[in-house]
Write a protein that holds these residues in place. Sequence first.
Motif, PDB file in Angstrom:
ATOM      1  N   ASN A 129       0.822  -1.209   0.000  1.00  0.00           N
ATOM      2  CA  ASN A 129       0.000   0.000   0.000  1.00  0.00           C
ATOM      3  C   ASN A 129       0.857   1.259   0.000  1.00  0.00           C
ATOM      4  OD1 ASN A 129      -2.871   1.022   0.282  1.00  0.00           O
ATOM      5  ND2 ASN A 129      -1.920   2.045   2.022  1.00  0.00           N
TER       6      ASN A 129
ATOM      7  N   VAL B  85       2.100   1.985  -3.595  1.00  0.00           N
ATOM      8  CA  VAL B  85       1.204   2.256  -4.724  1.00  0.00           C
ATOM      9  C   VAL B  85       0.052   3.203  -4.404  1.00  0.00           C
ATOM     10  CG1 VAL B  85       1.739   0.001  -5.707  1.00  0.00           C
ATOM     11  CG2 VAL B  85      -0.296   0.267  -4.290  1.00  0.00           C
TER      12      VAL B  85
ATOM     13  N   ARG C  38      -0.271   6.315  -6.422  1.00  0.00           N
ATOM     14  CA  ARG C  38      -0.623   6.133  -7.831  1.00  0.00           C
ATOM     15  C   ARG C  38      -2.106   5.835  -8.021  1.00  0.00           C
ATOM     16  NH1 ARG C  38       2.690   1.645 -11.040  1.00  0.00           N
ATOM     17  NH2 ARG C  38       4.350   3.094 -10.436  1.00  0.00           N
ATOM     18  N   TYR C  39      -2.655   4.959  -7.186  1.00  0.00           N
ATOM     19  CA  TYR C  39      -4.020   4.503  -7.402  1.00  0.00           C
ATOM     20  C   TYR C  39      -5.048   5.162  -6.476  1.00  0.00           C
ATOM     21  CZ  TYR C  39      -1.659   0.897 -10.120  1.00  0.00           C
ATOM     22  OH  TYR C  39      -0.875   0.241 -11.032  1.00  0.00           O
ATOM     23  N   GLY C  40      -4.598   5.700  -5.367  1.00  0.00           N
ATOM     24  CA  GLY C  40      -5.519   6.362  -4.458  1.00  0.00           C
ATOM     25  C   GLY C  40      -6.048   5.435  -3.378  1.00  0.00           C
TER      26      GLY C  40
ATOM     27  N   ALA D 296      -9.539   3.489  -4.339  1.00  0.00           N
ATOM     28  CA  ALA D 296      -9.414   2.395  -5.299  1.00  0.00           C
ATOM     29  C   ALA D 296      -8.834   1.150  -4.635  1.00  0.00           C
ATOM     30  CB  ALA D 296      -8.545   2.824  -6.481  1.00  0.00           C
ATOM     31  N   LEU D 297      -7.783   1.326  -3.856  1.00  0.00           N
ATOM     32  CA  LEU D 297      -7.139   0.182  -3.215  1.00  0.00           C
ATOM     33  C   LEU D 297      -8.017  -0.442  -2.137  1.00  0.00           C
ATOM     34  CD1 LEU D 297      -3.469   1.481  -2.871  1.00  0.00           C
ATOM     35  CD2 LEU D 297      -4.273  -0.356  -4.351  1.00  0.00           C
TER      36      LEU D 297
ATOM     37  N   PHE E 182     -14.588   3.013  -5.528  1.00  0.00           N
ATOM     38  CA  PHE E 182     -13.308   3.189  -6.214  1.00  0.00           C
ATOM     39  C   PHE E 182     -12.916   4.654  -6.445  1.00  0.00           C
ATOM     40  CE2 PHE E 182     -15.059  -0.916  -7.603  1.00  0.00           C
ATOM     41  CZ  PHE E 182     -14.134  -1.746  -6.990  1.00  0.00           C
ATOM     42  N   THR E 183     -13.870   5.566  -6.582  1.00  0.00           N
ATOM     43  CA  THR E 183     -13.580   7.000  -6.668  1.00  0.00           C
ATOM     44  C   THR E 183     -14.536   7.732  -5.758  1.00  0.00           C
ATOM     45  OG1 THR E 183     -15.093   7.280  -8.542  1.00  0.00           O
ATOM     46  CG2 THR E 183     -12.764   6.880  -9.058  1.00  0.00           C
TER      47      THR E 183
END
Length: 399
Positions: free
Chosen positions: A264, A267, A270-272, A275-276, A392-393
């Motif tokens: 975590n 990344v 990068r992914y937020g 999302a993770l 996810f967002t």
Amino acid sequence: MRFAEFVAMIAAIMALNPLAMDIMLPALPHLGHAFKIADGNQLQAVLSVFLLGFGAAQFVIGPLSDRFGRRPILLAGMGVYCVASVLALFAPSFETLLLARLLQGIGTAATRVIVVSIVRDCYSGGRMAGVMSLTMMVFISVPVVAPSFGQALMLLTEWRGIFVVLIVYGLLALIWSAWRLPETLPVAKRRSLAIRDVLFAYHQTISHRQTIGYGIAAGTLQGALFAFVFTSQQVFTEIYHLGHYFPLAFASIAFGIAIAGFFNARVVHRYGMRALSHAALVGFVVVGAVMLLAAVIGFLPLPLFIALSMLMMFAFGLMFSNFTALAMEPQGHIAGTASSLYGTLTTLLGIAIGAFIGQHYDGTLLPFTTGLFACTLIAFAVVLLAEKGRLFTSHKAVS
């Protein structure tokens, strides 16, 4: 203070809690013999009472740290932890031991609330999530080694030797913190302890959809984790007959959280966070369903149980640090109070759920797997409500 030392210090402080929790697992049968308690479910109180003190005390520690600063409250809590460990060392009865464990939990409540507050004082957004992940990676590594360390102590000494170790570690952490940890809350930003102001801060915390939503979800998932910890010694020794080797199985499973923390931290920028953590939540639901199905049909051998449990822990590791960061993100102006209420909510909810599931242990895996799957479904529903149906967002991104 350099960044590496900062992360190492806050991880070491937070490790007081899981070390005191998980190092006790191999000692439970020894405690039962020493205090003439045959019921394994009753011995779970050594764990649940500790968590009760940990959860309840967080409610007041946050406002105190917002008023007097992080440093004095943290050092006082660590002092209580050390004194309680001495009391446990010389406990003449099971009731005295439980009192000492309650006080230990109260002492570690300061470490949990104030470390999160310190991180929020210094960072926000993705950077905060990254720091929390690095901290959690070290923090969660403790449960990987603590049961094995506790088992080694049981081979060398009696159960009181565990509290000698806890005293030494607590004193070292206290000295390091007193020497190097600065105050992170400026006097200009400290808040009043007037009842009206404290209640207003609590209201701001519980009325924020994102904070309360992720708090309830995290507490529910923590309930599943606590249920696993409460029953792990019984499951591995009674169902899978591992005997003294059960800490190795426990360590291999807990290692999944440590991997998640490292992953975590690498990344999340990068992914937020959403999302993770949302992807991990969906995976957690799937793992819970598979584990329940396997228990129902009676096919859950040790390798499959360990593999599914590792996936469960990996998903939990991705969720918990990100859920904490998401809950605290809007509360920077009242970080101490918000952290205390969040910690109280997640811990007490987790204890209630974990103890309920744990007390229904009947020599099979069905109570645990049923409770686990129910927790995953509840957490999924709560997150969905908190994000207004969008995963996810952020729902704020929707026009």
